[in-house]
Structures are given as structure tokens and as C-alpha cells.
Design an enzyme around this catalytic site. Structure first.
Site, PDB file in Angstrom:
ATOM      1  N   PHE A  25       0.887  -1.167   0.000  1.00 51.83           N
ATOM      2  CA  PHE A  25       0.000   0.000   0.000  1.00 51.83           C
ATOM      3  C   PHE A  25       0.929   1.223   0.000  1.00 51.83           C
ATOM      4  O   PHE A  25       1.358   1.685   1.054  1.00 51.83           O
ATOM      5  CB  PHE A  25      -0.895   0.000   1.240  1.00 51.83           C
ATOM      6  CG  PHE A  25      -1.959  -1.069   1.257  1.00 51.83           C
ATOM      7  CD1 PHE A  25      -1.620  -2.410   1.268  1.00 51.83           C
ATOM      8  CD2 PHE A  25      -3.301  -0.733   1.273  1.00 51.83           C
ATOM      9  CE1 PHE A  25      -2.589  -3.405   1.279  1.00 51.83           C
ATOM     10  CE2 PHE A  25      -4.281  -1.707   1.282  1.00 51.83           C
ATOM     11  CZ  PHE A  25      -3.928  -3.047   1.281  1.00 51.83           C
ATOM     12  N   ASP A  26       1.224   1.705  -1.194  1.00 53.16           N
ATOM     13  CA  ASP A  26       2.300   2.700  -1.285  1.00 53.16           C
ATOM     14  C   ASP A  26       1.937   4.048  -0.672  1.00 53.16           C
ATOM     15  O   ASP A  26       2.830   4.827  -0.343  1.00 53.16           O
ATOM     16  CB  ASP A  26       2.738   2.874  -2.734  1.00 53.16           C
ATOM     17  CG  ASP A  26       3.523   1.660  -3.238  1.00 53.16           C
ATOM     18  OD1 ASP A  26       4.059   0.915  -2.394  1.00 53.16           O
ATOM     19  OD2 ASP A  26       3.586   1.459  -4.461  1.00 53.16           O
ATOM     20  N   VAL A  48       8.832   4.993  -4.893  1.00 52.78           N
ATOM     21  CA  VAL A  48       8.549   4.017  -3.837  1.00 52.78           C
ATOM     22  C   VAL A  48       9.371   2.771  -4.149  1.00 52.78           C
ATOM     23  O   VAL A  48       8.949   1.899  -4.903  1.00 52.78           O
ATOM     24  CB  VAL A  48       7.044   3.692  -3.763  1.00 52.78           C
ATOM     25  CG1 VAL A  48       6.749   2.841  -2.532  1.00 52.78           C
ATOM     26  CG2 VAL A  48       6.211   4.961  -3.730  1.00 52.78           C
ATOM     27  N   TYR A  75       9.734   1.476  -7.953  1.00 50.11           N
ATOM     28  CA  TYR A  75       8.825   2.151  -8.884  1.00 50.11           C
ATOM     29  C   TYR A  75       8.819   3.667  -8.710  1.00 50.11           C
ATOM     30  O   TYR A  75       8.990   4.175  -7.605  1.00 50.11           O
ATOM     31  CB  TYR A  75       7.387   1.673  -8.676  1.00 50.11           C
ATOM     32  CG  TYR A  75       6.966   0.559  -9.613  1.00 50.11           C
ATOM     33  CD1 TYR A  75       6.845   0.775 -10.984  1.00 50.11           C
ATOM     34  CD2 TYR A  75       6.673  -0.707  -9.128  1.00 50.11           C
ATOM     35  CE1 TYR A  75       6.456  -0.248 -11.840  1.00 50.11           C
ATOM     36  CE2 TYR A  75       6.284  -1.738  -9.979  1.00 50.11           C
ATOM     37  CZ  TYR A  75       6.178  -1.502 -11.331  1.00 50.11           C
ATOM     38  OH  TYR A  75       5.786  -2.508 -12.173  1.00 50.11           O
ATOM     39  N   TYR A 106       6.047   6.811  -9.471  1.00 47.20           N
ATOM     40  CA  TYR A 106       4.681   7.184  -9.832  1.00 47.20           C
ATOM     41  C   TYR A 106       4.637   8.699  -9.992  1.00 47.20           C
ATOM     42  O   TYR A 106       4.919   9.427  -9.040  1.00 47.20           O
ATOM     43  CB  TYR A 106       3.684   6.774  -8.746  1.00 47.20           C
ATOM     44  CG  TYR A 106       3.625   5.284  -8.506  1.00 47.20           C
ATOM     45  CD1 TYR A 106       2.991   4.447  -9.424  1.00 47.20           C
ATOM     46  CD2 TYR A 106       4.215   4.715  -7.388  1.00 47.20           C
ATOM     47  CE1 TYR A 106       2.947   3.079  -9.221  1.00 47.20           C
ATOM     48  CE2 TYR A 106       4.171   3.344  -7.177  1.00 47.20           C
ATOM     49  CZ  TYR A 106       3.540   2.534  -8.094  1.00 47.20           C
ATOM     50  OH  TYR A 106       3.496   1.179  -7.895  1.00 47.20           O
ATOM     51  N   HIS A 138       1.120  -8.379 -11.789  1.00 48.50           N
ATOM     52  CA  HIS A 138       0.683  -7.579 -10.642  1.00 48.50           C
ATOM     53  C   HIS A 138      -0.243  -6.483 -11.130  1.00 48.50           C
ATOM     54  O   HIS A 138      -0.404  -6.261 -12.339  1.00 48.50           O
ATOM     55  CB  HIS A 138       1.882  -6.992  -9.893  1.00 48.50           C
ATOM     56  CG  HIS A 138       2.726  -6.085 -10.745  1.00 48.50           C
ATOM     57  ND1 HIS A 138       3.701  -6.561 -11.597  1.00 48.50           N
ATOM     58  CD2 HIS A 138       2.716  -4.742 -10.905  1.00 48.50           C
ATOM     59  CE1 HIS A 138       4.257  -5.555 -12.234  1.00 48.50           C
ATOM     60  NE2 HIS A 138       3.672  -4.425 -11.844  1.00 48.50           N
ATOM     61  N   ASP A 154     -13.848  14.993  -3.682  1.00 44.23           N
ATOM     62  CA  ASP A 154     -14.955  15.682  -3.012  1.00 44.23           C
ATOM     63  C   ASP A 154     -15.465  16.757  -3.966  1.00 44.23           C
ATOM     64  O   ASP A 154     -15.022  17.901  -3.931  1.00 44.23           O
ATOM     65  CB  ASP A 154     -14.482  16.279  -1.684  1.00 44.23           C
ATOM     66  CG  ASP A 154     -15.612  16.973  -0.937  1.00 44.23           C
ATOM     67  OD1 ASP A 154     -16.736  17.036  -1.475  1.00 44.23           O
ATOM     68  OD2 ASP A 154     -15.361  17.462   0.186  1.00 44.23           O
ATOM     69  N   HIS A 209      -0.641  -5.267 -14.748  1.00 42.30           N
ATOM     70  CA  HIS A 209       0.666  -5.204 -15.397  1.00 42.30           C
ATOM     71  C   HIS A 209       1.202  -6.607 -15.681  1.00 42.30           C
ATOM     72  O   HIS A 209       1.696  -7.277 -14.779  1.00 42.30           O
ATOM     73  CB  HIS A 209       1.638  -4.419 -14.503  1.00 42.30           C
ATOM     74  CG  HIS A 209       2.867  -3.953 -15.197  1.00 42.30           C
ATOM     75  ND1 HIS A 209       3.853  -3.242 -14.561  1.00 42.30           N
ATOM     76  CD2 HIS A 209       3.285  -4.084 -16.489  1.00 42.30           C
ATOM     77  CE1 HIS A 209       4.815  -2.969 -15.429  1.00 42.30           C
ATOM     78  NE2 HIS A 209       4.493  -3.474 -16.592  1.00 42.30           N
TER      79      HIS A 209
HETATM   80 CU   LIG Z   1       3.880  -2.680 -12.668  1.00 42.64          CU
END
Ligand SMILES: [Cu+2]
Length: 639
Positions: free
Chosen positions: A296-297, A378, A381, A383, A431, A440, A593
Site C-alpha cells: 500500500f504505497d 517508492v 517504482y 509514480y 501484478h 470531493d 501489469h
Molecule cells: Cu507494474
């Protein structure tokens, strides 16, 4: 500097110090306590909406505290304006995100452990300085080591030298369980030796030559400067305005996104707050080496904590405005991450065009977008999170996935079932990357309803003699449980957030639609699996909740080693009404992926995201008033 204080002003270093001093002065504070995070305690929405320029602001800071050896997390809210503790809440049995200090200790502890050293010697590795150890969140699998402890599972890789690709040579089969709270190795397991891949997976410019030389310089020139104006964290660009925030877990947060509508002669709210509330990366191999991986990054690591300082010309191009962010060390010292959020404008092709074959006119307008972005690293990876504002009222989030995949070593010739071979002796486990955007929306104000819109074909019959008819079918989502929805690309499914009490010139309720711009997965792991329970948000693409200030992150506040069920599944089990109320949309999107050879040794960006698009929010194309390009160099008939 900002011209007048605002409740959403970003945290300052002085505020961190003041908050820590107040906490340290409280009898409940103990000297060995570690600060997991220190952040702005965002004021309730009503406070933000009622704020008048120049009015006094009560600044509240939130700290999450944990003590070594204790299986609990304590959330403290202090007012630095009033020099007072507002709340002191201990969450028994809850584990915070992994701590950097403890993770560093884990690396040292594992490296010095005789069982781990013996496992590496069995693989012919005896220079442990060249070994990279990655502590991973351990998940929740009923393993005895998890009981009452904060633990991580450590896996490792070997490098030839410090700047090698850290992931090219996985030390397959070896996992060390480390007790983060107790500071010791609990167990080293060795699942058996797999040959080390020979290739180094180089990607640095000086190692992959010769470099191509066929690309001429491409420069972005804005001779009159950018079209945005910045006051503190407040941004104004064309018709848009918003505030930029930064959270240790969510990273970039957009607040109070408003459209300044000259036709309606008023400032029209669209989006009160938008962020990535959580994300999870579940791996699909059932084996003992990789089957437990499901980071849970956001909640276990912190996208904001992992934010990069961005560089002009590389990460961002053009005339850039950078925002810094103040975070705090685990000892409670403030530090500034410089240039963590990048903002700039991009040309985006044509906005609209018509060449009138009869009248002879030819009108074209250029599209541009304002880009507000940050990039989190992370582990292996990267992002990149890019929010785009457009001239036609669209708002888009694009996530760019890059970096290095998490690989496994395989015996040459092996064809694994749950991984793709990507290089000699190297495979990457199937994965998913599943993100939860918390949106919101306040479309012309907080009181909104949500409709699901499907394209509906009409059966052939007397009223449809040619069988060609179709129409939109709008279904209002009235309660939380019926609002757990999935994408349907064959039906062109979208969700429209409308304000029944605000009408456009055609008498229609104004709205914004959430558009899945790419096919987007939900979680493939079973709902009963460990990660299926813990990342319940990923079971559906859409969830809708009535606004509640403490419902912040899709998997709950403490996903690390959590047994599951928290966050959206728990909140929505109350099945609250979501009709004509202040709704919050939670959108799950991402990618499944199946790793390609082209994703190795470093992955070209893969894209995912979604679009928010006005639907009857305006009376007509709101970009009619965009002026034609005047520069003859940019737009002329070259004959
Ligand atoms: Cu991936």
C-alpha cells in the site's frame, strides 16, 4: 509568501517546531516516542468555506506518534494558535506506516545476521556491502511473527558496484522477517538457490551507448512568462483557481477548485478536495517468495514522504513554478522538500476547429493545459501524478508509472505461469497498480447527487423499425451500497454529479461527469484473500459516500498489517443516503501489469487516469472566447 492567512496554508517549519514543543510539554509524551508524521490538521470543510479574507485562522497540527515496542499509534492534534492540545487519541493494535529509521535499522540488522549471511554464502555472495536490502510491508497472513509486532519482510539484491541497477540480480529465495518495534531479526527463510541472472540491466546514459543523435533541441519559450499567478499556495490560471496542498501519504492535494464564470458572473465551485487517498500493488504469484507482496504505497510508505525534488528540463519543461513542502523527521525536526510540486503550462494541440467549406472561414483555437504534478519514488517504482486543467472546463488526472519492475530470478529455460520472462534468467510477477482517488466534488456547491449513465440500445420494433435507436439511461445512485459500481466500456458508462438546484440556461441541472478514460481493472485477488480484505476499496471502480471529515483514506488510516475491512467497506456498510447531499466520489483505477520485455531494465511510462468533464455545467462551449493565435509564426497559411 501569501498575502493573507488561509486555513489551508501549507505547514511551515516554525509551525512544526511549535507543535512538537507543545506535545513534548505534555505529561503523556515519552522521550522515546517517534513521530510517524506531522502535518496540517485540515480544518473542517465548513471552516474553509466560511473563511473570509483577512479573518483570523486557528492553525491545528496533527502528529502521529509511536513508541518502540508498542503496538499502538497515538494521534495528537494541537492548536499552535492557542498553544493547546486539542485531542490525544491512542489507537490500540494499529500500526503506522513503515518508519525510515526502523527500516534503516532493519537493513543493518539483517546484514549482520548469521542466518542471512549463511544463505548468501550458499549463493556465492560474501561481500555483503554490495547487497541491497529492501524492507517490505509484511501484510497480514496470520504468520506468528505478525502477532503484536510491527514487522517487515526483507528481500535483497546484489550489485557489482554502487550505481548498478539494483534490481537486475535478485537474491531469490531469501526472506528475512524483521521486528521493527523490537529491533531484531525474527527469522531468515531460504526457499532454495536459483541461479543469479548474468545481465546487469544497465540503464545509465554512460552504460547504454551509443546514444541516438537524431533528435534536435525542442525548447518551450514563453516570452511573456506564464499565464498563471501564484499567491502562497493559491493559484489562478485563466478561469480556474485552486490551492495546492501536500500530505505525507497522499502527496499533492488540490483544494477549492473553482471556475470563475464570466457568463454567470460568479465563482463556481467544482471540486472541494482531490487527492490519491490510497493505492495498492498486489502481486499475483501464489508462491512463498512473492505471493505476500501487496504494498500500500500511500498508507504503508507515504507518497508524499517519497516525493522527489524535481529538476527543470528533466522532470518539467517550460516556465515552471515549484512548490516546496515541509515535512518532519521521525525525531520531530522539520525539513523542506524543495520543488516537490511542479506547475507549468503545456500546449495541447487543438481546442476546437471548423473550416467552413461554404462560407470560407477557418477558425482554430489552440488548447493548452495547466499541469500540476509530483513524482514519488517508492522503492523500485516511480509514480508521477499529473493534474491537468483545461480551457473547456475539463480536469484530468494522469498517473505515469515508470521506474523498475520488481523482478524474480528464474532457472534459465523456465517458463513461469504467474510471471513473464523479461530478460535472461529474469522474470517479473504479474501484478496490478490500483489507485483510489478521493474526489470531493462540489458542483456549484456541496449539495449534489450522482447518476450512472449507460448507453442503452433499444430493441427493434414498431418504434424502432431500423433497429438503430439508442439513448442514455440515467440511474440515480441513492445509497452507498448501490453506489458500489464498476466500469462498463461497452455501455460507455460514466457517472454524473449534478446539482439539482442549480440550472443552466436550458433548464437542466448542472453537472460534471467522471469518465473512465481507459479500461481500468478492479482487484483480481479474491475478496476473501488477505489483500482482498485489506484493499476492499479495489473491489469496485466507484464508491460514493456522504462527506465525513474523518473518512480520509480508502483503506483506513492504518493499513499496515491491518487484517482488513477498514475504510470504504466499513463506512459504506451503514448504507447512508447519498441523495442531494455533500457527496464524495472514490474512484479506483489503474493497470494490470503483465510485464513486457520492453519494460526492462527501466520501464517506459505507462499511463492511467480519468477525466472530469462538465456536462451542462455551462450553457455552451465555454471556450468560445479563447482568442485565435495571433503569432504569425505559430499559425499561418504557408503557401
Ligand atoms: Cu507494474
Amino acid at each position: 509568501m501569501t498575502s493573507s492567512p488561509h486555513p489551508l496554508d501549507p505547514l511551515t517549519t516554525d509551525e512544526v517546531r511549535a507543535a512538537v514543543a507543545i506535545i513534548a510539554g505534555d505529561a503523556r509524551h515519552e522521550t522515546d516516542a517517534v513521530f510517524v508524521h506531522i502535518r496540517l490538521h485540515e480544518p473542517d470543510k465548513s471552516v474553509v468555506l466560511a473563511h473570509e479574507p483577512g479573518a483570523a485562522v486557528d492553525r491545528e497540527i496533527e502528529a502521529l506518534i509511536v513508541r518502540p515496542g508498542r503496538n499502538e499509534a497515538t494521534e495528537v492534534v494541537v492548536s499552535i494558535t492557542s498553544d493547546a492540545i486539542r485531542s490525544w487519541t491512542t489507537h490500540a493494535g494499529m500500526r503506522p506506516a513503515l518508519l525510515f529509521g526502523e527500516s534503516f535499522a532493519a537493513i543493518v540488522g539483517v546484514k549482520n545476521h548469521p542466518d542471512w549471511q549463511a544463505a548468501l554464502r550458499r549463493r556465492g555472495i560474501d561481500d555483503f556491502e554490495l547487497v541491497q536490502i529492501d524492507p517490505w510491508p509484511a501484510g497480514s497472513f496470520g504468520v506468528a511473527h505478525e502477532d503484536g509486532r510491527r514487522i517487515s519482510r526483507c528481500i535483497s539484491y546484489v550489485r557489482g558496484e554502487a550505481t548498478d541497477n539494483g534490481y537486475a540480480q535478485p537474491i531469490e529465495g531469501v526472506i528475512a522477517f524483521y521486528d521493527n518495534s523490537g529491533g531484531e531479526v525474527l527469522e531468515v527463510i531460504d526457499l532454495g538457490v536459483v541461479p543469479m541472472p548474468a545481465e546487469r540491466g544497465d540503464y545509465l546514459a554512460d552504460r547504454v551507448g551509443p546514444l541516438r543523435d537524431d533528435l534536435k533541441p525542442l525548447e518551450i519559450v514563453q516570452p511573456e512568462g506564464p499565464s498563471f499567478a501564484v499567491d502562497g499556495n493559491h493559484v489562478r490560471w485563466s478561469r480556474w483557481s485552486f490551492r495546492v496542498g501536500f500530505d505525507p501519504y497522499e502527496g499533492l492535494v488540490l483544494h477549492t477548485v473553482d471556475y470563475h464564470d464570466p457568463d454567470a458572473d460568479r465563482v463556481r465551485p467544482v471540486l472541494h478536495r482531490a487527492s490519491i487517498s490510497e493505492m495498492v500493488v498486489p502481486y499475483g504469484d501464489p508462491g512463498p517468495m512473492h505471493g505476500w507482496k501487496n504494498a500500500f504505497d500511500a498508507g504503508e510508505w507515504g507518497l508524499g514522504r517519497m516525493g522527489n525534488s524535481l529538476n527543470l528540463g528533466c522532470d518539467c519543461l517550460g516556465v515552471i513554478h515549484y512548490f516546496d513542502a515541509v515535512l518532519a523527521t521521525e525525531q520531530g525536526e522539520p525539513y523542506t522538500v524543495e520543488r516537490v510540486v511542479c506547475m507549468h503550462e503545456e500546449d495541447y494541440g487543438i481546442l476546437w476547429k471548423h473550416h467552413d467549406l461554404h462560407g470560407g472561414t477557418d477558425e482554430t483555437r489552440r488548447s493548452r493545459r495547466l499541469v500540476v504534478s509530483f513524482i514519488a519514488t517508492v522503492g523500485n517504482y516511480e509514480y508521477g501524478f499529473y493534474w491537468y486543467f483545461y480551457l473547456d472546463g475539463n480536469i484530468q488526472l494522469e498517473v505515469k508509472l515508470t521506474g523498475i519492475v520488481s523482478p524474480m530470478a528464474i532457472t534459465p529455460g523456465e517458463q513461469p505461469e504467474f510471471a513473464n520472462v523479461i530478460a535472461p534468467g529474469l522474470a517479473a510477477v504479474h501484478h496490478q497498480h490500483l489507485f483510489s482517488a478521493r474526489l470531493d466534488l462540489d458542483v456549484d456547491g456541496p449539495t449534489n447527487s450522482v447518476y450512472e449513465i449507460d448507453a442503452e440500445p433499444v430493441p427493434a420494433g414498431p418504434d424502432n423499425p431500423w433497429g438503430n435507436a439508442f439513448r442514455p439511461r440515467a440511474t440515480r445512485l441513492d445509497h452507498e451500497l448501490v453506489a458500489q459500481r464498476d466500469t462498463d466500456s461497452a455501455a460507455s458508462r460514466s457517472w454524473r454529479v449534478v446539482n439539482e438546484s442549480s440550472r443552466n440556461a436550458l433548464g437542466q441541472p448542472v453537472g460534471y461527469k467522471l469518465v473512465p478514460t481507459m479500461s481500468t481493472p478492479t482487484m483480481l485477488a479474491s475478496p476473501e484473500s488477505s489483500v482482498g480484505r485489506r484493499a476492499g476499496f479495489a473491489r469496485h471502480n466507484l464508491w460514493v459516500t456522504p462527506y465525513a471529515p474523518d473518512e480520509r483514506r480508502a483503506a483506513g488510516e492504518f493499513p499496515n498489517q491491518h487484517e482488513g475491512g477498514d475504510g470504504l467497506p466499513r463506512w459504506t456498510s451503514a448504507d447512508r443516503s447519498i441523495v442531494e447531499t455533500d457527496v464524495v466520489l472514490w474512484y479506483t483505477f489503474g493497470v494490470t501489469h503483465f510485464v513486457r520485455p520492453e519494460d526492462w531494465p527501466v520501464m517506459p511510462v505507462e499511463y492511467t487516469g480519468f477525466l472530469l468533464s462538465p456536462f451542462g455545467f455551462f450553457d455552451r462551449n465555454p471556450a468560445l472566447d479563447v482568442a485565435p493565435t495571433t503569432s504569425t509564426e505559430s499559425c499561418h497559411a504557408d503557401s
